[in-house]
Design a protein around this motif. Structure first.
Motif, PDB file in Angstrom:
ATOM      1  N   ASP A  41       0.824  -1.212   0.000  1.00 20.07           N
ATOM      2  CA  ASP A  41       0.000   0.000   0.000  1.00 20.07           C
ATOM      3  C   ASP A  41       0.855   1.257   0.000  1.00 20.07           C
ATOM      4  OD1 ASP A  41      -2.207  -1.552  -0.038  1.00 20.07           O
ATOM      5  OD2 ASP A  41      -2.988  -0.969   1.914  1.00 20.07           O
ATOM      6  N   GLY A  42       1.965   1.234   0.736  1.00 23.80           N
ATOM      7  CA  GLY A  42       2.822   2.402   0.814  1.00 23.80           C
ATOM      8  C   GLY A  42       3.452   2.772  -0.511  1.00 23.80           C
ATOM      9  N   LEU A  43       3.770   1.764  -1.313  1.00 23.43           N
ATOM     10  CA  LEU A  43       4.388   2.037  -2.608  1.00 23.43           C
ATOM     11  C   LEU A  43       3.371   2.453  -3.669  1.00 23.43           C
ATOM     12  CD1 LEU A  43       6.970  -0.892  -2.779  1.00 23.43           C
ATOM     13  CD2 LEU A  43       7.514   1.552  -2.744  1.00 23.43           C
ATOM     14  N   THR A  44       2.132   2.039  -3.517  1.00 25.20           N
ATOM     15  CA  THR A  44       1.137   2.309  -4.559  1.00 25.20           C
ATOM     16  C   THR A  44       0.266   3.528  -4.269  1.00 25.20           C
ATOM     17  OG1 THR A  44      -0.329   0.674  -3.518  1.00 25.20           O
ATOM     18  CG2 THR A  44       1.025  -0.076  -5.354  1.00 25.20           C
ATOM     19  N   VAL A  45      -0.265   3.644  -3.043  1.00 27.25           N
ATOM     20  CA  VAL A  45      -1.203   4.738  -2.744  1.00 27.25           C
ATOM     21  C   VAL A  45      -0.519   6.111  -2.800  1.00 27.25           C
ATOM     22  CG1 VAL A  45      -2.803   5.694  -1.055  1.00 27.25           C
ATOM     23  CG2 VAL A  45      -2.694   3.217  -1.402  1.00 27.25           C
ATOM     24  N   PRO A  46       0.563   6.367  -2.043  1.00 32.05           N
ATOM     25  CA  PRO A  46       1.226   7.678  -2.164  1.00 32.05           C
ATOM     26  C   PRO A  46       1.784   7.925  -3.568  1.00 32.05           C
ATOM     27  CG  PRO A  46       1.888   6.586  -0.134  1.00 32.05           C
ATOM     28  CD  PRO A  46       1.170   5.566  -0.954  1.00 32.05           C
ATOM     29  N   PHE A  47       2.246   6.865  -4.226  1.00 30.12           N
ATOM     30  CA  PHE A  47       2.747   6.997  -5.600  1.00 30.12           C
ATOM     31  C   PHE A  47       1.635   7.479  -6.520  1.00 30.12           C
ATOM     32  CE2 PHE A  47       3.926   4.555  -9.631  1.00 30.12           C
ATOM     33  CZ  PHE A  47       4.666   5.614 -10.130  1.00 30.12           C
ATOM     34  N   GLY A 176       5.918   4.607   1.379  1.00 27.87           N
ATOM     35  CA  GLY A 176       5.358   5.836   0.834  1.00 27.87           C
ATOM     36  C   GLY A 176       6.379   6.949   0.656  1.00 27.87           C
ATOM     37  N   LEU A 177       7.478   6.917   1.406  1.00 30.02           N
ATOM     38  CA  LEU A 177       8.514   7.945   1.260  1.00 30.02           C
ATOM     39  C   LEU A 177       9.189   7.879  -0.105  1.00 30.02           C
ATOM     40  CD1 LEU A 177      10.421   8.045   4.674  1.00 30.02           C
ATOM     41  CD2 LEU A 177       9.069   9.887   3.648  1.00 30.02           C
ATOM     42  N   ILE A 178       9.309   6.686  -0.643  1.00 31.91           N
ATOM     43  CA  ILE A 178      10.084   6.499  -1.879  1.00 31.91           C
ATOM     44  C   ILE A 178       9.526   7.320  -3.042  1.00 31.91           C
ATOM     45  CG2 ILE A 178      10.791   4.788  -3.600  1.00 31.91           C
ATOM     46  CD1 ILE A 178      10.988   2.761  -1.285  1.00 31.91           C
ATOM     47  N   PRO A 179       8.234   7.234  -3.356  1.00 37.99           N
ATOM     48  CA  PRO A 179       7.732   8.035  -4.487  1.00 37.99           C
ATOM     49  C   PRO A 179       7.644   9.528  -4.199  1.00 37.99           C
ATOM     50  CG  PRO A 179       5.932   6.838  -3.444  1.00 37.99           C
ATOM     51  CD  PRO A 179       7.196   6.337  -2.818  1.00 37.99           C
ATOM     52  N   LEU A 180       7.677   9.943  -2.937  1.00 36.60           N
ATOM     53  CA  LEU A 180       7.558  11.367  -2.598  1.00 36.60           C
ATOM     54  C   LEU A 180       8.891  12.109  -2.589  1.00 36.60           C
ATOM     55  CD1 LEU A 180       4.904  11.430   0.287  1.00 36.60           C
ATOM     56  CD2 LEU A 180       4.611  12.129  -2.095  1.00 36.60           C
ATOM     57  N   LEU A 181       9.980  11.402  -2.337  1.00 40.14           N
ATOM     58  CA  LEU A 181      11.281  12.056  -2.186  1.00 40.14           C
ATOM     59  C   LEU A 181      11.694  12.898  -3.392  1.00 40.14           C
ATOM     60  CD1 LEU A 181      13.420   9.407  -0.269  1.00 40.14           C
ATOM     61  CD2 LEU A 181      12.567  11.613   0.565  1.00 40.14           C
ATOM     62  N   PRO A 182      11.474  12.447  -4.628  1.00 41.40           N
ATOM     63  CA  PRO A 182      11.870  13.300  -5.767  1.00 41.40           C
ATOM     64  C   PRO A 182      11.217  14.674  -5.758  1.00 41.40           C
ATOM     65  CG  PRO A 182      11.449  11.068  -6.514  1.00 41.40           C
ATOM     66  CD  PRO A 182      11.003  11.125  -5.093  1.00 41.40           C
ATOM     67  N   TYR A 183       9.994  14.764  -5.271  1.00 39.86           N
ATOM     68  CA  TYR A 183       9.303  16.052  -5.248  1.00 39.86           C
ATOM     69  C   TYR A 183       9.888  16.986  -4.179  1.00 39.86           C
ATOM     70  CZ  TYR A 183       5.876  13.550  -8.054  1.00 39.86           C
ATOM     71  OH  TYR A 183       5.255  12.821  -9.040  1.00 39.86           O
ATOM     72  N   VAL A 184      10.544  16.408  -3.186  1.00 35.23           N
ATOM     73  CA  VAL A 184      11.169  17.215  -2.139  1.00 35.23           C
ATOM     74  C   VAL A 184      12.399  17.938  -2.680  1.00 35.23           C
ATOM     75  CG1 VAL A 184      12.303  17.156   0.113  1.00 35.23           C
ATOM     76  CG2 VAL A 184      10.316  15.707  -0.319  1.00 35.23           C
ATOM     77  N   PHE A 185      13.145  17.280  -3.572  1.00 36.00           N
ATOM     78  CA  PHE A 185      14.414  17.828  -4.044  1.00 36.00           C
ATOM     79  C   PHE A 185      14.337  18.451  -5.434  1.00 36.00           C
ATOM     80  CE2 PHE A 185      15.435  14.308  -1.133  1.00 36.00           C
ATOM     81  CZ  PHE A 185      16.163  15.007  -0.184  1.00 36.00           C
ATOM     82  N   VAL A 186      13.249  18.236  -6.154  1.00 37.46           N
ATOM     83  CA  VAL A 186      13.119  18.764  -7.516  1.00 37.46           C
ATOM     84  C   VAL A 186      11.900  19.676  -7.586  1.00 37.46           C
ATOM     85  CG1 VAL A 186      12.841  18.183  -9.956  1.00 37.46           C
ATOM     86  CG2 VAL A 186      14.172  16.675  -8.455  1.00 37.46           C
ATOM     87  N   ASP A 187      12.112  20.928  -7.972  1.00 34.63           N
ATOM     88  CA  ASP A 187      11.015  21.893  -8.029  1.00 34.63           C
ATOM     89  C   ASP A 187      10.094  21.654  -9.221  1.00 34.63           C
ATOM     90  OD1 ASP A 187      11.869  23.190  -5.741  1.00 34.63           O
ATOM     91  OD2 ASP A 187      13.180  24.563  -6.849  1.00 34.63           O
ATOM     92  N   ASP A 188      10.658  21.204 -10.315  1.00 40.93           N
ATOM     93  CA  ASP A 188       9.846  20.937 -11.513  1.00 40.93           C
ATOM     94  C   ASP A 188       9.039  19.666 -11.281  1.00 40.93           C
ATOM     95  OD1 ASP A 188       8.773  20.337 -13.977  1.00 40.93           O
ATOM     96  OD2 ASP A 188      10.598  20.820 -15.101  1.00 40.93           O
TER      97      ASP A 188
END
Length: 251
Positions: A41-47, A176-188
């Motif tokens: 669920d953590g990999l699919t729902v937040p993703f 759930g952290l895995i799919p969110l991390l790119p948005y933390v470091f990339v503004d685009d």
């Protein structure tokens, strides 16, 4: 990796040498099951949520919305695991009390049930009678026998509820952290979406492969592809829904 997973999965008896026979069974199946539930669920729902929000073109919205969902989702999943394990313990306790009454009030019926349980294995009542007599001498063991072989119930670990809650909740949060991390470091947000897709897809493949190695080693590759497809389908559906919703300019 395969050698480690081979040690985790339960091996059939024919894989062991007859001399110095030693059975090695994996005894943490419930913990692994909870971890699989949480990570899946953590990999699919937040993703899927992050992919959908990324269509708005703002990484901050994705991070804020994803973080809120991640925390609430982890708490909800952990609470669900806790309540499920607690219900399992209550169910066992209720059934045991009922079985204790039956052993005390209807001993003959319980003896007949033992015969019914063991007869399919080629044992007649005369052969079984010494076992019945032995069980009758110890009512607690009698109840233990009926719980296991009549109802297929085993006493849950008293710590199971908290272990399940923590395992599912933490697994969901980590996944759930895995799919969110790119948005933390990339503004685009578009670039972050592509990075998130790549990282999460690789993680889903690895996770699906490892999960399948534990339960069905021969279908590990198929399990990896299935896990990836499920995650991709959820993310694609979420992205499409948010993308098709009218924007402020259209209202």
């Amino acid at each position: 990796m395969p050698s480690f997973l081979d040690r985790l999965r339960r091996r059939p008896s024919h894989e062991y040498l007859p001399v110095g026979h030693r059975e090695e069974h994996f005894e943490s199946a419930e913990v692994v099951r909870d971890a699989i539930i949480g990570l899946s669920d953590g990999l699919t729902v937040p993703f899927a949520l992050a992919a959908g929000l990324s269509s708005l073109g703002n990484s901050k919205i994705v991070v804020y919305g994803g973080a809120a969902e991640l925390v609430s989702g982890a708490i909800s999943m952990g609470l669900g695991g806790y309540l499920a394990a607690l219900s399992e313990m209550e169910h066992y306790s209720t059934e045991r009390q009922r079985e204790e009454r039956e052993v005390e009030e209807c001993p003959q019926d319980e003896e007949d049930e033992i015969v019914e349980i063991l007869e399919p294995y080629g044992l007649d009542r005369q052969t079984i009678q010494p076992v019945i007599d032995k069980l009758k001498a110890d009512p607690e063991k009698f109840v233990d026998f009926m719980m296991k072989f009549e109802l297929n119930l085993e006493m849950p670990d008293p710590r199971r509820s908290w272990i399940s809650a923590l395992t599912i909740g933490l697994s969901y949060f980590v996944g759930g952290l895995i799919p969110l991390l790119p948005y933390v470091f990339v503004d685009d947000s578009t670039l972050a979406l592509y990075i998130s897709i790549a990282v999460t897809s690789l993680t889903l493949l690895i996770f699906g492969y490892c999960k399948s190695r534990l339960v069905n080693p021969k279908g590990a590759f198929k399990g990896a592809i299935q896990t990836l497809l499920i995650g991709a389908l959820a993310a694609g559906a979420s992205y499409a829904i948010v993308y098709l919703l009218p924007s402020e300019n259209d209202l």
